[in-house]
Design an enzyme around this catalytic site. Structure first.
Site, PDB file in Angstrom:
ATOM      1  N   LYS A  33     -55.857 -19.388 -74.941  1.00  0.00           N
ATOM      2  CA  LYS A  33     -54.722 -19.361 -74.004  1.00  0.00           C
ATOM      3  C   LYS A  33     -55.027 -20.143 -72.735  1.00  0.00           C
ATOM      4  CE  LYS A  33     -54.561 -14.881 -73.705  1.00  0.00           C
ATOM      5  NZ  LYS A  33     -55.657 -14.616 -74.654  1.00  0.00           N
ATOM      6  N   THR A  34     -56.150 -19.830 -72.130  1.00  0.00           N
ATOM      7  CA  THR A  34     -56.484 -20.499 -70.874  1.00  0.00           C
ATOM      8  C   THR A  34     -56.714 -21.989 -71.130  1.00  0.00           C
ATOM      9  OG1 THR A  34     -57.479 -18.464 -70.067  1.00  0.00           O
ATOM     10  CG2 THR A  34     -58.066 -20.470 -68.908  1.00  0.00           C
ATOM     11  N   ASP A 217     -51.428 -17.759 -65.950  1.00  0.00           N
ATOM     12  CA  ASP A 217     -52.418 -17.177 -66.864  1.00  0.00           C
ATOM     13  C   ASP A 217     -52.456 -15.660 -66.659  1.00  0.00           C
ATOM     14  OD1 ASP A 217     -54.342 -17.047 -68.802  1.00  0.00           O
ATOM     15  OD2 ASP A 217     -55.914 -18.093 -67.686  1.00  0.00           O
ATOM     16  N   GLU A 218     -52.904 -14.931 -67.661  1.00  0.00           N
ATOM     17  CA  GLU A 218     -53.012 -13.453 -67.569  1.00  0.00           C
ATOM     18  C   GLU A 218     -51.681 -12.847 -67.116  1.00  0.00           C
ATOM     19  OE1 GLU A 218     -55.818 -12.079 -68.538  1.00  0.00           O
ATOM     20  OE2 GLU A 218     -57.454 -13.462 -68.080  1.00  0.00           O
ATOM     21  N   GLN A 252     -54.586  -6.935 -73.535  1.00  0.00           N
ATOM     22  CA  GLN A 252     -55.550  -7.004 -72.441  1.00  0.00           C
ATOM     23  C   GLN A 252     -54.931  -6.616 -71.108  1.00  0.00           C
ATOM     24  OE1 GLN A 252     -58.588 -10.285 -72.562  1.00  0.00           O
ATOM     25  NE2 GLN A 252     -57.168 -11.143 -74.046  1.00  0.00           N
ATOM     26  N   ARG A 603     -65.567 -10.401 -75.023  1.00  0.00           N
ATOM     27  CA  ARG A 603     -66.242 -11.342 -74.118  1.00  0.00           C
ATOM     28  C   ARG A 603     -67.405 -12.050 -74.813  1.00  0.00           C
ATOM     29  NH1 ARG A 603     -62.503 -12.654 -71.961  1.00  0.00           N
ATOM     30  NH2 ARG A 603     -61.504 -11.245 -73.414  1.00  0.00           N
TER      31      ARG A 603
HETATM   32  P1  ATP Z   1     -58.983 -14.504 -72.978  1.00  0.00           P
HETATM   33  O1  ATP Z   1     -57.869 -13.734 -73.609  1.00  0.00           O
HETATM   34  O2  ATP Z   1     -60.266 -13.787 -73.099  1.00  0.00           O
HETATM   35  O3  ATP Z   1     -58.646 -14.997 -71.617  1.00  0.00           O
HETATM   36  P2  ATP Z   1     -58.284 -17.099 -73.994  1.00  0.00           P
HETATM   37  O4  ATP Z   1     -57.237 -16.883 -75.016  1.00  0.00           O
HETATM   38  O5  ATP Z   1     -57.861 -17.546 -72.659  1.00  0.00           O
HETATM   39  O6  ATP Z   1     -59.197 -15.805 -73.911  1.00  0.00           O
HETATM   40  P3  ATP Z   1     -60.035 -19.353 -73.906  1.00  0.00           P
HETATM   41  O7  ATP Z   1     -60.947 -18.851 -72.897  1.00  0.00           O
HETATM   42  O8  ATP Z   1     -59.044 -20.371 -73.534  1.00  0.00           O
HETATM   43  O9  ATP Z   1     -59.318 -18.120 -74.624  1.00  0.00           O
HETATM   44  O10 ATP Z   1     -60.834 -19.908 -75.166  1.00  0.00           O
HETATM   45  C1  ATP Z   1     -61.923 -19.199 -75.723  1.00  0.00           C
HETATM   46  C2  ATP Z   1     -63.001 -20.161 -76.148  1.00  0.00           C
HETATM   47  O11 ATP Z   1     -62.590 -20.901 -77.284  1.00  0.00           O
HETATM   48  C3  ATP Z   1     -63.315 -21.196 -75.082  1.00  0.00           C
HETATM   49  O12 ATP Z   1     -64.699 -21.451 -75.093  1.00  0.00           O
HETATM   50  C4  ATP Z   1     -62.542 -22.412 -75.533  1.00  0.00           C
HETATM   51  O13 ATP Z   1     -63.105 -23.611 -75.055  1.00  0.00           O
HETATM   52  C5  ATP Z   1     -62.662 -22.302 -77.039  1.00  0.00           C
HETATM   53  N1  ATP Z   1     -61.567 -22.964 -77.763  1.00  0.00           N
HETATM   54  C6  ATP Z   1     -60.258 -22.693 -77.638  1.00  0.00           C
HETATM   55  N2  ATP Z   1     -59.527 -23.468 -78.484  1.00  0.00           N
HETATM   56  C7  ATP Z   1     -60.407 -24.231 -79.141  1.00  0.00           C
HETATM   57  C8  ATP Z   1     -60.281 -25.250 -80.158  1.00  0.00           C
HETATM   58  N3  ATP Z   1     -59.111 -25.626 -80.649  1.00  0.00           N
HETATM   59  N4  ATP Z   1     -61.416 -25.818 -80.601  1.00  0.00           N
HETATM   60  C9  ATP Z   1     -62.614 -25.455 -80.133  1.00  0.00           C
HETATM   61  N5  ATP Z   1     -62.805 -24.508 -79.178  1.00  0.00           N
HETATM   62  C10 ATP Z   1     -61.710 -23.902 -78.687  1.00  0.00           C
HETATM   63 MG    MG Z   2     -58.048 -16.687 -70.754  1.00  0.00          MG
END
Ligand code: ATP
Ligand code: MG
Length: 727
Positions: A33-34, A217-218, A252, A603
């Site tokens: 997401k982020t 975000d969030e 979350q 995490r």
């Molecule tokens: P949270 O809910 O914990 O905030 P999130 O959904 O925001 O998580 P991110 O932090 O954006 O998730 O991504 C998690 C990890 O996966 C990061 O290290 C990111 O770089 C990696 N990632 C996300 N998408 C890809 C992709 N398509 N290919 C490789 N790595 C990825």
């Molecule tokens: Mg995130």
């Protein structure tokens, strides 16, 4: 295809490259997401769809905002300084700085943090001669902030009773004082900027046409005022307005207790007629076993929008589970395990230690510090630096040395006891003239200052006398009660955490005692107090690793949101602790705890440790806890027990010795048998002499007895601390 997009999966790609329409990305932890949000900003700019100045992006913490800007400048050859990327407070501040005149603020208005705000409220009450027992400042602060967060100025608050009416008046007076002094508290930042735009149509139109893309975000953790603040920039979603791109995860949502409202997600979908709801289900962060555990846990929540995560990464290592005999064993084991990981080449900063409440960090910090492992605590002060702990230490220091002026000044009127600034000034002046300590100057002071200050000196003298022969933990306990600190925080709306930390200080004293053994001269007054204070200031000293140094990361699960680490230790997984006992009384309380657990587990990238202890000194009592139900919710096949698994037992019934293979194995602690103590029994106490038990309370190490010692008085004693002899 832009090289920004090559590494995205198809749903991510779709989200990043959506046309300028409102969108909700609803997805689980670690699904990107982020990353999608950041990449979308870069992509919009790179493809010329928007100027950097046309982007408004909101994240949850300063740390997250900094990371986002860093990633953007890595992806784009632009100066990110002009971009509006930040937290709600940061962005509101920026807006007010730019339009201070229209916001009716001085150009250099100052921001009050929460402690400053409290001090300002106290000053106000004093100036208005308001009884602060009737209107406790902390409660008033909570009231004022609550109104502001609901978007209500004093005149708009409906008051049905006299008490509320008076509070509203004080709210009004507080506003006037802040305005006069040119200061703005946190809640004010948001409300003031919201009102500014609402009132000032040309300005609002300006920002509405300037920001073409608003990204959040969030989103699951925004509160109502934040949501309305955002909506203003997006012109309520009218035709031609900015596109809102919100990412979030209902699983979350962990700030409902602070007014965050998941309902904002549904309102957003409806009010903005969101056509694009995208779900991301592939997790890129964690190995399979970790993810399976997270899914298994969150599945137990009924109240979900529902989604499941999968990963292409292999199942990875099993989740390691450790059961300690006591919290100290758990901490010792954690530190040894970290030592091994570091020797194997892992960076310390890739390791996170997570816990449910701040008070739990003390034992971990202590072990890390003693082993010389650099660490950093995020989102909270280290234990001995916390305000309430410092207040308590100040009393202890005055007992050890009444001439300690810093401690004197710190607590002379804390908790408030009517010793105003004027009396304190008179004292400071006189002390300067006499060239003496504040304490020793008091008897020379006449008039009202002399009288009120004499009361404080009497309090300290009583404390010194009454605690002279008490064992250290009882001494601390006594001071917390008699000084009024406990009562003070008990009356506070949000004092629970601070109360727990105070109790934790009693535990710290008990541990300290256990560690260094009995005093050399047990008959000396205040034996070991000075040693304990030295220990406290040493541990509070500059042992925490500097920013940027390679240090183990310590934080509560709340502050770990959005972050990721190669190795995560989730500690203290015990019923009553995690889930927290308070949660069991509230609707949705347990589900919020489970979401927190889900955040903790997700995490971890590669390795996850889950640990718990059979007994724990917490809040001044040792408690016997069952392992957390959340551990039970994880299928056994995903787990690898580092310690033999016990059959479920009632707490306190069985003692488990960790196997020889486990380095942290500790002998059972010396434990006094509390069985058999009953009302009417005669007991002996080294200091108080012979007494008779008049009441008993609690069980196991929580057991307390009330003993009538005749001339020495009637006392409540904690059996695990007091040395009682059965006659
Ligand atoms: P949270 O809910 O914990 O905030 P999130 O959904 O925001 O998580 P991110 O932090 O954006 O998730 O991504 C998690 C990890 O996966 C990061 O290290 C990111 O770089 C990696 N990632 C996300 N998408 C890809 C992709 N398509 N290919 C490789 N790595 C990825
Ligand atoms: Mg995130």
């Amino acid at each position: 295809m832009s090289d920004l997009l090559v590494n995205l999966n198809s749903e991510q790609l779709q989200a990043v490259s959506l046309p300028p329409q409102h969108a909700l990305i609803l997805a689980g932890a670690g699904s990107g997401k982020t990353r999608v949000l950041t990449t979308r900003i870069a992509w919009l700019i790179q493809t010329g769809q928007v100027e950097p100045s046309g982007v408004l992006a909101v994240t949850f913490t300063n740390k997250a905002a900094r990371e986002m800007l860093a990633r953007l400048s890595a992806m784009l050859p632009i100066n990110t300084r002009g971009m509006w990327v930040g937290t709600f407070h940061g962005l509101a501040n920026r807006l007010l700085r730019a339009h201070w005149r229209d916001a009716n603020l001085p150009q250099l208005f100052q921001i009050l943090d929460s402690a400053d705000q409290l001090a300002a409220i106290k000053r106000l009450l004093k100036a208005l001669n308001v009884d602060d027992e009737k209107f406790p400042p902390r409660e008033l602060q909570h009231f004022i902030n609550g109104q502001k967060e609901a978007g209500l100025r004093a005149h708009a608050v409906e008051a049905w009773d006299d008490y509320t009416r008076r509070r509203v008046e004080l709210y009004q007076e507080y506003e006037a004082q802040c305005q006069r002094e040119g200061v703005v508290d946190f809640a004010e930042l948001l409300l003031r900027s919201y009102e500014l735009l609402e009132r000032h149509e040309p300005l609002r139109r300006h920002y509405q046409s300037r920001f073409r893309h608003i990204l959040v975000d969030e989103f699951q953790d925004t509160n109502r005022l934040q949501y309305r603040w955002l909506r203003q920039f997006a012109d309520e979603g009218r035709e031609g307005a900015a596109a809102m791109f919100c990412v979030g995860d209902d699983d979350q949502s962990i700030y409902r207790f602070r007014g965050a409202d998941v309902g904002n997600m549904r309102d957003f979908e409806r009010e903005f007629r969101v056509a694009n709801v995208i779900r991301l289900e592939q997790n890129y962060r964690s190995h399979g076993n970790i993810l399976d555990a997270a899914n298994a846990i969150i599945r137990n929540n009924a109240n979900r929008l529902g989604k499941n995560l999968w990963t292409e990464q292999g199942e990875g290592e099993p989740i390691r589970v450790f059961e300690g005999y006591a919290d100290v064993d758990e901490a010792r084991w954690v530190v040894e395990e970290i030592g091994q990981l570091v020797r194997d080449g892992m960076s310390r900063s890739d390791i996170a230690l997570l816990y449910r409440s701040n008070a739990q960090s003390r034992v971990l910090e202590h072990q890390l510090f003693s082993s010389g492992i650099p660490y950093r605590v995020y989102g909270g002060l280290r234990f001995f630096e916390r305000q309430e702990v410092k207040h308590a230490l100040a009393y202890l220091r005055l007992i050890a040395n009444p001439d300690d002026d810093t401690s004197f000044a710190r607590v002379v009127n804390f908790p408030t006891r009517g010793i105003g600034a004027r009396s304190q000034e008179a004292l400071t002046d006189a002390a300067r003239t006499f060239n003496a300590s504040l304490y020793s100057t008091v008897p020379h002071l006449s008039g009202k200052p002399g009288a009120v200050l004499a009361g404080f000196v009497r309090l300290i003298e009583d404390l010194r006398r009454d605690t002279a022969k008490l064992p250290l933990p009882e001494l601390v306990d006594h001071v917390l009660d008699t000084s009024g600190l406990r009562a003070h925080y008990r009356n506070e709306k949000e004092g629970q955490d601070r109360l727990e930390n105070l109790d934790e200080l009693v535990s710290a004293a008990a541990n300290f005692l256990a560690e260094i053994g009995p005093p050399e001269d047990p008959d000396a007054d205040h034996a070991l107090l000075a040693d304990f204070l030295a220990h406290a200031s040493l541990e509070a000293g500059d042992h925490q690793a500097e920013a940027g140094a390679d240090a183990v990361q310590l934080m509560t699960v709340h502050s770990a949101k959005g972050l990721e680490f190669d190795v995560v230790f989730a500690t203290g997984l015990e019923e009553g602790l995690f889930p927290h006992e308070n949660s069991l009384l509230e609707t949705d309380g347990l589900e919020e705890e489970r979401r927190l657990m889900y955040v903790a587990v997700t995490r971890a990238r590669e390795r996850l440790y889950l640990s718990f202890a059979q007994s724990r000194m917490l809040h001044g009592q040792s408690r016997y806890n069952l392992k957390s139900r959340f551990l039970e919710e994880i299928p056994e096949t995903l787990l690898k027990w580092l310690t033999p698994q016990r059959a479920a037992t009632m707490p306190g019934n069985t003692y488990f010795r960790p196997s020889a293979a486990s380095p942290a194995a500790a002998p059972p602690p010396r434990r006094r048998d509390d069985g058999g103590l009953r009302v009417g029994q005669l007991v002996g106490h080294a200091r108080f002499g012979q007494g008779v038990i008049v009441a008993t309370e609690g069980a196991g190490s929580d057991a307390r007895v009330q003993v009538n010692f005749g001339a020495a008085g009637v006392k409540w004693l904690l059996l695990s601390v007091a040395k009682l002899e059965v006659a």
